[in-house]
Scaffold this motif. Structure first.
Motif, PDB file in Angstrom:
ATOM      1  N   ILE C 103       0.964  -1.172   0.112  1.00  0.00           N
ATOM      2  CA  ILE C 103       0.152  -0.015  -0.090  1.00  0.00           C
ATOM      3  C   ILE C 103       0.790   1.247   0.094  1.00  0.00           C
ATOM      4  O   ILE C 103       0.365   2.324  -0.145  1.00  0.00           O
ATOM      5  N   VAL C 104       2.145   1.152   0.245  1.00  0.00           N
ATOM      6  CA  VAL C 104       2.809   2.173   0.165  1.00  0.00           C
ATOM      7  C   VAL C 104       3.065   3.253  -0.920  1.00  0.00           C
ATOM      8  O   VAL C 104       2.623   4.451  -0.800  1.00  0.00           O
ATOM      9  N   GLN C 105       3.204   2.620  -2.143  1.00  0.00           N
ATOM     10  CA  GLN C 105       3.238   3.360  -3.382  1.00  0.00           C
ATOM     11  C   GLN C 105       1.726   4.163  -3.556  1.00  0.00           C
ATOM     12  O   GLN C 105       1.735   5.246  -3.994  1.00  0.00           O
ATOM     13  N   GLU C 107      -0.054   5.258  -1.228  1.00  0.00           N
ATOM     14  CA  GLU C 107      -0.034   6.581  -0.403  1.00  0.00           C
ATOM     15  C   GLU C 107       0.792   7.554  -1.304  1.00  0.00           C
ATOM     16  O   GLU C 107       0.285   8.886  -1.484  1.00  0.00           O
ATOM     17  N   VAL C 108       1.992   7.358  -1.578  1.00  0.00           N
ATOM     18  CA  VAL C 108       2.703   8.384  -2.211  1.00  0.00           C
ATOM     19  C   VAL C 108       2.072   8.823  -3.503  1.00  0.00           C
ATOM     20  O   VAL C 108       2.168  10.058  -3.592  1.00  0.00           O
TER      21      VAL C 108
END
Lengths: 313, 313, 313, 313
Positions: C103-105, C107-108
Motif C-alpha cells: 500500500i506504500v506507493q 499513499e505516495v
C-alpha cells in the motif's frame, strides 16, 4: 521550569489572544465532514487553568468544539490503565515523521503503529480500551474520564459529527483493516471504528478541556479534586509522547516553537501541558499543513513568551 | 521540574552506577574504526554537574572517550550563533523516525535534512559553521566553545580517530555529496567532511562533557562562570531538538524512559540536560540498535528514578 | 520469435515436467484460507495449447485449481473493452517493484495504483468492469469471457474459496478503502470486493486456462474459433503489462529467466503467452517469496530452453 | 513477431520522422552540463538497421550525440562476459519503479542496486568491468566493443563531456560512495566514477548506434560480420532487462506504447531492439520527466505502428 513569578497571567492570556487575532481565518478549516466545514473560521478561544483550578480565558473559550484527535491523549490514559505496558507490544513510542493518516510505516513495520497519537496507533489504543467490552462502554469510559478529570458532567458526544466521520471514514477504515490484517485489532474492525469516530466527535470547550487536562500538569493528580486518574509515571510518559508525537510531522516544530507537550485536533483545538504549573487549551479552526491550529499555535507561542513557560529551561 | 529536594545526589549517582553495572558489555561496541572497536566494553562512567559546578562522579568518569555525535549539539549552537534562523532554510527540525545515517528522506525532501542531529543535518550545520572560513577554523571554534563552556582547556581532537573516520567514511561521504547535489553545502564536500570527522573525534571525559553542557541547563548561561555562549531562546531550542531528535529513531523511547533532552554518540557517551538543575554525562561503549549507549541509558533511567528529574512533571 | 522448428513439443513438455518434478513441494503453499492451504503441494500440471487448439499436457493438467490473480488479466481485458483508455487515468502501467498487496506507493501516488496487475490496481479494474452494473454482472462477464475464449462452458466460481477470501480479506479491504478515500472506486467498497474475491476464486484447469489465453498469443483473435474478444492493440498491451508487471516484485526475474509475458496466482498457476505460437499454463502450489509458483517457473524455464520460445530473440 | 511483410521500411521511417517532427523541441533538454545544454533541441535523427546491415535513415542520423545511459547496455554485456552470473550477486534484475538516480531502494536493500540499468546498478557494472584492471582499460574495452559490434572504428569519448560530467557528478558520487559503504565496489570510488563518466560521454550517431546494437536483435551474433560478442542467452537477457528496466520509472509505459526492448539516455538517444528483424536508434534532445526522449519515443511509436514490430504479437 523557570516561571517568571511576577507574570500577570491575565495579561499574558490577553497578549496571546492579541497575537492570534490577526491570524484567525488563516490556514484551512477541516472540510471532510460538513459539521467541521461549517464552523466559523474566525473563532478563537483560549483557557489557562492553574493549580487552583482557576481558569483565565479569552475569546470563545466557552464554546464547545470537536476535540477530535485530542481524545487520543485520554484514550491512551485509559488503555495504559487497562493493559499497562502490554500496550507497547502493539504500539511504538517513536515520532513517525509522517502525516496523521499515513499508512506507509504501518506496512514497513508490519502493522505496529509508530506511536499512539497517529491515527493507526490510536485505533489500536481504542481497541485496547474496548478490550472484552463493547464500543459503547469504551466511549462511556472516555466520557467518564473527561467529566471526572474536568470536574464537569457536561461532556457529550456530537452524534452528527460521529455519523459524518464514519461516512467519510474510508482512510481510517483502510488503516483499521490494515491493522486487523496484522492481527493488531482484537475486536471487529467496525466496532473499533465505531468507538474511534465517537471519541473524535467529543464536544468540549477550551475551558472544559484545559480543566480536564490539569492532572497531566501535576503528575497525574488533579490539584483541586485530588483525584488521580493515572499514576505519576504514566502522566509523565503521556506528556513525553505529546511532546515527541503530538503533532504528527509538525511535532518537532511545535516543541521548538512552543516548548510544551501538546496535542492538536483537526477541529482546531490544541491542549498544552505546563508541568507543575497549568494546563492550556486554545481553539481556532484554521489548520496548518500538518493539521495543527495555525492561530492556536501562534497564541501558544505568545503565551509562553510572556510567561516563560517551557519544559526546556 | 519537581526535584525531590531531599535527594542525596551522591547516592543517586551510585544507584545509577549500580543499575548500569550489570549491563556493561551488553550491546554492540561501534566497530567501523579500530580506535572505537578496541575500547574496553566494560567501561562505564557517569558525571552529574550541578548549578555550583560541582561534579558527582562514578566509574570511569575521568577517562576521555570519543564524543562523536554529541559534538553536533555544540556545532548547532555555533551555527545558530553564526547564521541564526537562516539555518532553518537548510535544515528542518522534525524527528526523522529514521537511522542516523539514512539517506531516504533526503531524497524525498530534496536535500533538506530533517533535523540538525542526524548525520545529514549535522553536515549542513558544519558547513554553516565553516561559512566563509576554513574547516580548521570550524574545528578550532568547536574546541574553543567546549573549553570555554566546560571551563577546561584540555579538550583535544583525537587525530587517529579523525583519520580513521575519514577512511571509513563512505556513508557520510555519500550523504555529503547528496547534500551538495542539491546545493545544500556551500563549501567543498571534502572540506565539510574534514571538519565533520574531526568534530566527531573530539575526546572528552564524562566530567568534562557534563561540565561543558551545564549552560544548556541554565538557559544558555553557565551558573558558575556566568559566561553565556548562547541566548536563552537558543538554549531552549537546542534542548527541544535534543529531546525530539537526539537519538535518531530511538528519540521517542529515550524521552519516554528518561524524560530529559539528551544526545547520544556512537562512542558510547550520552549528554543529558536537566533544565534548572544539572547536566549529566554517562559513558559506556555498548550500543543499542539505534546507536545509544545501552548501559548509559539504563543508568540515566535509574538516576531520574531516584532524583525525580524529568521535564514532564 | 525463433522457434526451433524441429522441436518435439511433446518431448519439451515432458522435459518441463521432469525438470519441475524434483521441485514439487518446494516453496510455500498459500495458507491464508483453508481451501488453498489444503491443496496437495505435490500437484503439478502443465498444458501447452498451440495455434491448432491442440493441447499438449502433462501431470495434473485437468485438475481445477484456484486461478486467483491470473483473473486480473481477463478483468483487465474487460475493463479496456468497457472504458478504453480512460482506465489509465485511474491506474498506471509501471512495474511497482513492490509486493502484490503493498500500500506504500498508493499513499505516495495519491490513490493511483501503479499497474492493473497488483491488487490495488486490480480492484480499480474490477470497479471499472462493474461500472454502472452490479458485482454479479461483473463476475458473470468474467465467466462468459473465460468460457468463450476457452471454448469451454465449464468454468465456475468456487464459492467456498470466495467466501473464505472475503473472511480473510482484511488486507484487500484496506487497499479498497484506501482507493475509495482517494475517489478511485466508483462503486461501494464491499461491492468491489465482492466481485474481486469471486474473480480470484474462479476454478480452472491448466488445459482450460491455457486454452482461454490462446487469443493473447494471436493478437487478440482465437486461431481456432476466430473469436476476437479484444483488439490486436489491447492484446499486445496486455502482454506488455504481463511481462513488466505480471509477477509483482519478481517480474524482472521472470522476464529474465522465462522471457515470456506471464501472470502468476497464489493458487500456484502461471499463464504464459508465446506470441504467434502458443499459450502455456503450469500449476504447482508451492510459491516463491513473491507468490509465483516455484516448480511452475522452473517448468517454464525448461520448456523455453527446449523450444527456444522467448520474445527476446 | 508478425512483421507485415509488405511494409515499405523507408516509408515507415519517413512516417516516424513526420510523426516526431511536430514534437521536436518539446520536453526538456538535459542541462546539468553545458555540453548537453547547448545541443539544438530541434535535432532529430532516426536509423533502422536490418539483417543485411543496411541502414534506413532520416533527419540528423549521422550527427554524433552523447549516448549517456545507452552505454549501460554495452557495459552490461562486458560485465556478463567478464564475471558471468556472479554479477547478479551484486546487482538485481527487477524494475525499480524509481528515478534513474534514486538512492532510496539502495538503502532499504543494503547497497544492492535493483538492476544494472539504473545509475547505481551501472556503477556496480562498471566496477565489475574494471575488475583487476584500470578505468582506462574499461573505457577502452567499451570503445572496442562498440567499434567491433558497429563495424566502425570511429567511436570516441567526448572528453569535454566526460570532464563536465565529473564536475557535475555529485549525485552519482553519492551513489558510488553509498555502494562503496556496503562493499559493493571493489575499486576506488573515483576510479569507478572516472570510467562511468567517460562511458556516458561516448559520442555516436544514430546510424552508428543502431548498427552497434544489431547483434542484440540476432541472439548476440551480428548477421553481417558474423561476430558474436555475446552468447544467445546473454543477448536475450540483456533484451529482457532493457524491456523491463530500460527507461527507469517509464519502462512500463515504454513497453506499453512501443513494445520493444529499449534503452534511453539523457542525451536524447534511444536504442530499440526488434528481435529477429532490426535495430533502431532515434535521437532528439527534449526529454520527458523520466529522461526519455519525447520526440524519440513518438517516432518509435509511429514506426512500430507502420511495421507491426512488437515483441508482444
Amino acid at each position: 521550569m523557570m516561571l517568571k513569578r511576577d507574570v500577570d497571567l491575565k495579561a499574558a492570556v490577553e497578549a496571546a489572544w492579541a497575537a492570534a487575532a490577526a491570524h484567525r481565518g488563516e490556514g484551512k478549516v477541516a472540510s471532510y465532514i460538513p459539521a467541521l466545514a461549517r464552523v466559523d473560521p474566525m473563532k478563537f478561544g483560549i483557557a489557562v487553568v492553574t493549580r487552583s483550578g482557576e481558569a483565565i480565558v479569552a475569546g470563545d473559550a466557552d464554546e464547545a468544539f470537536s476535540i477530535q484527535s485530542i481524545s487520543k491523549v485520554f484514550m491512551l490514559a485509559l488503555a495504559l490503565n487497562r493493559i499497562q505496558a502490554m500496550l507497547w507490544e502493539r504500539v511504538g513510542r517513536e515520532p513517525s515523521g509522517s502525516a496523521f493518516n499515513s499508512i506507509v510505516q504501518l506496512e514497513v513495520e508490519k502493522g505496529k503503529p509508530r506511536n499512539p497519537l497517529i491515527n493507526a496507533g490510536a485505533l489500536a489504543v481504542t481497541d485496547a480500551v474496548i478490550g472484552d467490552g463493547s464500543p459503547d462502554e469504551a466511549v462511556a469510559a472516555l466520557l467518564d474520564y473527561l467529566r471526572s478529570a474536568g470536574d464537569d458532567g457536561a461532556v457529550l458526544t456530537d452524534d452528527e459529527v460521529a455519523t459524518s466521520e464514519s461516512e467519510a471514514g474510508a482512510r481510517n477504515r483502510s488503516l483499521a483493516y490494515f491493522l486487523s490484517a496484522f492481527g493488531n485489532l482484537r475486536n471487529p474492525v467496525e466496532d473499533v471504528l465505531s468507538a474511534y469516530f465517537r471519541q473524535c466527535a467529543t464536544a468540549m470547550s477550551c475551558r472544559q478541556l484545559a480543566r480536564a487536562g490539569l492532572h497531566l500538569a501535576f503528575d497525574g493528580r488533579d490539584p483541586v479534586t485530588e483525584r488521580a486518574p493515572i499514576t505519576p509515571s504514566r502522566s509523565r510518559r503521556i506528556n513525553s509522547l505529546m511532546l515527541t508525537c503530538g503533532h504528527y510531522d509538525n511535532s518537532g516544530d511545535f516543541a521548538f516553537r512552543v516548548g510544551l507537550p501538546g496535542k492538536s485536533g483537526v477541529g482546531g483545538g490544541i491542549l498544552a501541558i505546563v508541568p507543575g504549573e497549568a494546563s492550556v487549551c486554545v481553539w481556532s479552526p484554521g489548520l496548518n499543513a500538518a493539521g495543527t491550529s495555525l492561530a492556536g499555535a501562534i497564541a501558544l507561542e505568545a503565551l509562553v513568551e510572556r510567561t516563560g513557560w517551557t519544559v526546556f529551561a
